[in-house]
Design an enzyme around this catalytic site. Sequence first.
Site, PDB file in Angstrom:
ATOM      1  N   ARG A  16      38.044  62.173 -32.521  1.00 38.13           N
ATOM      2  CA  ARG A  16      39.232  61.523 -31.949  1.00 38.13           C
ATOM      3  C   ARG A  16      38.851  60.572 -30.806  1.00 38.13           C
ATOM      4  O   ARG A  16      38.806  59.365 -30.980  1.00 38.13           O
ATOM      5  CB  ARG A  16      40.250  62.583 -31.475  1.00 38.13           C
ATOM      6  CG  ARG A  16      41.655  62.039 -31.257  1.00 38.13           C
ATOM      7  CD  ARG A  16      41.897  61.327 -29.941  1.00 38.13           C
ATOM      8  NE  ARG A  16      41.560  62.153 -28.774  1.00 38.13           N
ATOM      9  CZ  ARG A  16      41.552  61.678 -27.539  1.00 38.13           C
ATOM     10  NH1 ARG A  16      41.865  60.406 -27.294  1.00 38.13           N
ATOM     11  NH2 ARG A  16      41.213  62.463 -26.518  1.00 38.13           N
ATOM     12  N   ASP A  17      38.480  61.138 -29.678  1.00 33.99           N
ATOM     13  CA  ASP A  17      38.163  60.317 -28.501  1.00 33.99           C
ATOM     14  C   ASP A  17      37.001  59.377 -28.809  1.00 33.99           C
ATOM     15  O   ASP A  17      36.983  58.222 -28.372  1.00 33.99           O
ATOM     16  CB  ASP A  17      37.815  61.245 -27.336  1.00 33.99           C
ATOM     17  CG  ASP A  17      37.685  60.525 -25.999  1.00 33.99           C
ATOM     18  OD1 ASP A  17      38.048  59.339 -25.913  1.00 33.99           O
ATOM     19  OD2 ASP A  17      37.199  61.149 -25.045  1.00 33.99           O
ATOM     20  N   HIS A 208      35.247  67.056 -18.667  1.00 35.92           N
ATOM     21  CA  HIS A 208      35.114  66.011 -19.696  1.00 35.92           C
ATOM     22  C   HIS A 208      34.426  64.823 -19.008  1.00 35.92           C
ATOM     23  O   HIS A 208      35.056  64.091 -18.247  1.00 35.92           O
ATOM     24  CB  HIS A 208      36.529  65.656 -20.171  1.00 35.92           C
ATOM     25  CG  HIS A 208      36.616  64.600 -21.224  1.00 35.92           C
ATOM     26  ND1 HIS A 208      37.132  64.855 -22.486  1.00 35.92           N
ATOM     27  CD2 HIS A 208      36.301  63.294 -21.221  1.00 35.92           C
ATOM     28  CE1 HIS A 208      37.106  63.735 -23.202  1.00 35.92           C
ATOM     29  NE2 HIS A 208      36.611  62.772 -22.455  1.00 35.92           N
ATOM     30  N   HIS A 210      31.953  61.324 -18.986  1.00 37.91           N
ATOM     31  CA  HIS A 210      31.404  60.164 -19.698  1.00 37.91           C
ATOM     32  C   HIS A 210      30.074  59.801 -19.039  1.00 37.91           C
ATOM     33  O   HIS A 210      29.893  60.000 -17.840  1.00 37.91           O
ATOM     34  CB  HIS A 210      32.385  59.000 -19.658  1.00 37.91           C
ATOM     35  CG  HIS A 210      33.517  59.164 -20.616  1.00 37.91           C
ATOM     36  ND1 HIS A 210      33.863  58.228 -21.550  1.00 37.91           N
ATOM     37  CD2 HIS A 210      34.370  60.198 -20.802  1.00 37.91           C
ATOM     38  CE1 HIS A 210      34.894  58.660 -22.262  1.00 37.91           C
ATOM     39  NE2 HIS A 210      35.225  59.857 -21.822  1.00 37.91           N
ATOM     40  N   CYS A 241      35.304  54.684 -22.666  1.00 36.19           N
ATOM     41  CA  CYS A 241      36.599  54.115 -22.329  1.00 36.19           C
ATOM     42  C   CYS A 241      36.506  52.610 -22.489  1.00 36.19           C
ATOM     43  O   CYS A 241      35.636  51.974 -21.903  1.00 36.19           O
ATOM     44  CB  CYS A 241      36.942  54.464 -20.892  1.00 36.19           C
ATOM     45  SG  CYS A 241      38.433  53.656 -20.326  1.00 36.19           S
ATOM     46  N   ASN A 250      31.284  58.999 -24.272  1.00 36.80           N
ATOM     47  CA  ASN A 250      31.317  60.393 -23.876  1.00 36.80           C
ATOM     48  C   ASN A 250      29.896  60.933 -23.778  1.00 36.80           C
ATOM     49  O   ASN A 250      28.987  60.463 -24.462  1.00 36.80           O
ATOM     50  CB  ASN A 250      32.053  61.210 -24.949  1.00 36.80           C
ATOM     51  CG  ASN A 250      33.538  60.959 -24.963  1.00 36.80           C
ATOM     52  OD1 ASN A 250      34.270  61.547 -24.195  1.00 36.80           O
ATOM     53  ND2 ASN A 250      33.981  60.060 -25.830  1.00 36.80           N
TER      54      ASN A 250
END
Lengths: 311, 311
Positions: A16-17, A208, A210, A241, A250
């Site tokens: 997903r991300d 979470h 990055h 992002c 990520n």
Amino acid sequence: MSQFPAEVRIVEVGPRDGLQNERSPIATADKIALIDRLSETGLRTVEATSFVSPKWVPQLADAAEVYAGIARRPGVAYPVLVPNEQGYERARAAGVEEIAVFTAASEAFARRNINASIDESLRRFAPVLERAAGDGVRVRGYVSTVLGCPYQGAVAVADVVRVARRLHALGCYEISLGDTIGVGTPIKAREMLRAVAGEVPMAALAVHFHDTYGQALANLLACLEEGVAVVDAAVAGTGGCPYARGASGNVATEDVVYMLHGLGVRTGVDLDALAGTGRWLAALLGRETGSRVGRATAPAPAPDPAEADAG
Amino acid sequence: MSQFPAEVRIVEVGPRDGLQNERSPIATADKIALIDRLSETGLRTVEATSFVSPKWVPQLADAAEVYAGIARRPGVAYPVLVPNEQGYERARAAGVEEIAVFTAASEAFARRNINASIDESLRRFAPVLERAAGDGVRVRGYVSTVLGCPYQGAVAVADVVRVARRLHALGCYEISLGDTIGVGTPIKAREMLRAVAGEVPMAALAVHFHDTYGQALANLLACLEEGVAVVDAAVAGTGGCPYARGASGNVATEDVVYMLHGLGVRTGVDLDALAGTGRWLAALLGRETGSRVGRATAPAPAPDPAEADAG
């Protein structure tokens, strides 16, 4: 460093991300194969897709098809992102049993990224969370920009605490604290986590990170020392992002698992299988894997006859 | 995490350890420009080159020329690697004031990499160290493979301690502990450092991490908590052990400095200037910088007219 948790649950967010923020789309069948491969590595949570409007995120327009196609393994959760009640209805129609909602600690980021103030976003979630409670659907909450915002710069720890507390009060069983643009460093990460854990139980928190500035594993180490036991990561370091400069996404799940196993922390994940899946995905995306472990453990290439001649 | 040192000295090893292990050689004038640029960023130690036999490392055959060409800044040390007495004589003839010697904690690595047992390598250093003491030349000692070896696998902490202690006893003012193949993780790194610090003062120790498995900054964080205050790193993440699989080299100086500054640890380094130098070097090498900070802080590329048309 004896206070590490004995076991960490990895929340794999690559499908997903990760894929949401990759330039090259991959086919629906490949998304399904990715999720199935990931769930076979021993991962217990694989975020599958997002039921956002296809107008906003065309890469994820096949959400229902993906969800219908995966071979659901017992003991594995497949949460999906849901932005509002319409998304919730689509997700439920597809048979979804766990969802995630998304807001920010930065007002500026919320307005630009989800087109709502933080308070508006929370009001929008309230009916979704109510219905989810009634339906027995578990809800995970994301808070983004917890260590910095591309628009407003610094983000106050108090703002992170406030949003995390409200998501928890609304019924989220777990709150994922995201350094969306990867600017954080270990002491700041640890202090942020400690402040949130003063209001929400540590057992209900995830981190979470990055890897935009290369800090993700160091930040994670600091947070593990603080007691967090749930970690988001994306196979092959996919995503990133789109508002952050630099190509890094990520933190790579492979690199996280390598560190955890080296620390003696159990994950239940087969690292070789995971790294192989990461290289397979990177090949599909037409780029090198973003995982250092994935590169370091790649099978040696066949010798190049031209180079062999040169000695 | 309050026990971090207030200040860390970075030993920039890019011009030697980095370039020695890069595929594309760069011109002597560019090596000189690199060292000068690095010394202008505020770095206090820039390892300049190596006086090894040009037969063994042709990339460094221009050692005397490089050393003669650099604009030596007051307060900056420019150590060079020296393998034996012949190298020492060449280095001294070039005007060198600080040297480094190199051995391993792994017997198998020493035999393959420097063609000597560990004991033989130490015996070879003894006259170099004696002469250096007489000449007022400072000597730094490297111990490689402190957390693993590509040939023998595990390396006993006791072997690291023994070699570090002997280098210190021979007169090295500083011992750099190198995870040559980047396999270490934080607890192992910390335990190794702690064991060595039981025999050699912490003030005489440095850590040297490679980012092959992405663990370098996490390992560094664990070692900073233990009190180490000297850190080796290479601008743009150049180098890497040619015997290790995976493309990753030394931990990038930019990423180390970013973390240290975020932790409130002083380095004296101008991070913007350093990141610019790293991108300049990567362009010379014809590859992307290995520093995440270098990528994240790169100036935005000029808009692509074709993409602008597509909206």
